[in-house]
Design an enzyme around this catalytic site. Structure first.
Site, PDB file in Angstrom:
ATOM      1  N   SER A  88       0.833  -1.202   0.000  1.00  0.00           N
ATOM      2  CA  SER A  88       0.000   0.000   0.000  1.00  0.00           C
ATOM      3  C   SER A  88       0.874   1.260   0.000  1.00  0.00           C
ATOM      4  O   SER A  88       1.697   1.429  -0.907  1.00  0.00           O
ATOM      5  CB  SER A  88      -0.961  -0.054   1.186  1.00  0.00           C
ATOM      6  OG  SER A  88      -2.048   0.826   0.992  1.00  0.00           O
ATOM      7  N   HIS A 237      -7.291  -6.237   0.350  1.00  0.00           N
ATOM      8  CA  HIS A 237      -6.109  -5.376   0.391  1.00  0.00           C
ATOM      9  C   HIS A 237      -5.038  -5.901   1.352  1.00  0.00           C
ATOM     10  O   HIS A 237      -3.864  -5.625   1.180  1.00  0.00           O
ATOM     11  CB  HIS A 237      -6.553  -3.970   0.805  1.00  0.00           C
ATOM     12  CG  HIS A 237      -5.493  -2.927   0.702  1.00  0.00           C
ATOM     13  ND1 HIS A 237      -4.779  -2.693  -0.463  1.00  0.00           N
ATOM     14  CD2 HIS A 237      -5.017  -2.040   1.623  1.00  0.00           C
ATOM     15  CE1 HIS A 237      -3.927  -1.701  -0.246  1.00  0.00           C
ATOM     16  NE2 HIS A 237      -4.032  -1.297   1.003  1.00  0.00           N
TER      17      HIS A 237
END
Length: 259
Positions: A88, A237
């Protein structure tokens, strides 16, 4: 110079280096599942991003500044070549390091992020964090109740609470909430560079995540022409935490293919 906190996990100074960089609101513990799997083949350096964990707070966010601080840390440790793994926001910082200091990076692994501009997606998280009155709460339970007014997902609340600590009967966030909120638009921006990084790059997408999409392919290949992408099914994610063994095997397959 702002200090970057890190942990070294090494049983053999001759092993190659792998650097693990976590995402927004996190700390080096977030990638511990991967770290444990890598220690057999590598010396592992786990990093707290600036303004996170036990790293120093900075005055202003920029990808280049974060990349510079981490590169300085690697130089101080005499790490001259490493595989970088970033998740990320940590993935964006890893990309910036590779673009700015290509000789340092042997190969790059980016977990569920693209080098593109993203629309704001943490408004509720900031609302929840601001709802926690650090001067008056008396427990983590109270903090979670405040977070829950804005953040429905229990997992997200537990993730954030990992960065809440008490010192001399006062509560604090380990991340620099004021700066991250003020400069949030900057950390949502695209990665920019006048040149590309031509060494091997692997992008790993969580099947259920919307961070890494087909529409990002052109921008990705412009900066990273020698890149490939893989998908881990059934995860979002946080794929490195949901399926660490699958993620590790995918990364190791990529690394071994370069030898």
């Amino acid at each position: 110079m702002s200090a970057v906190n890190y942990q070294i996990h090494s049983d053999d100074s001759q092993k190659p280096w792998i650097i693990l960089i976590h995402g927004l609101f996190g700390s080096l513990d977030n990638l511990s599942g991967l770290r444990r799997l890598f220690t057999e083949q590598f010396q592992v350096l786990s990093i707290d991003l600036p303004d996170h964990g036990q790293s120093s707070f900075t005055e202003e966010f920029s990808f280049k500044h974060y990349a510079h601080l981490i590169s300085q840390t690697l130089a101080a440790l005499n790490i001259q070549s490493a595989t970088l793994v970033g998740h990320s926001l940590g993935g964006k910082v890893a990309m910036q390091i590779a673009l700015d200091n290509a000789s340092l990076v042997k190969r790059l692994v980016i977990i569920d992020i693209a080098p593109v501009k993203y629309l704001p997606r943490h408004n509720q998280v900031f609302a929840g964090l601001n709802a926690v009155d650090l001067g008056h709460i008396e427990s983590r339970k109270q903090a979670e109740e405040s977070l829950a007014q804005h953040i429905q997902e229990s997992g997200v609340r537990q993730f954030l609470l990992k960065s809440l600590y008490n010192q001399e009967n006062q509560w604090f966030w380990r991340f620099n909430l004021k700066l991250l909120q003020r400069d949030y638009i900057k950390l949502s921006e695209a990665i920019e560079s006048e040149h590309s990084f031509n060494k091997p790059v692997l992008f790993i997408k969580g099947q259920l995540s919307d961070y890494l999409l087909a529409e990002h392919k052109e921008a990705t290949l412009t900066l990273f022409p020698n890149s490939k992408s893989r998908v881990i099914n059934g995860v979002g994610h946080w794929l490195h935490a949901e399926k660490p063994k699958v993620c590790h095997e995918m990364i190791m397959s990529f690394i071994l293919a370069q030898k």
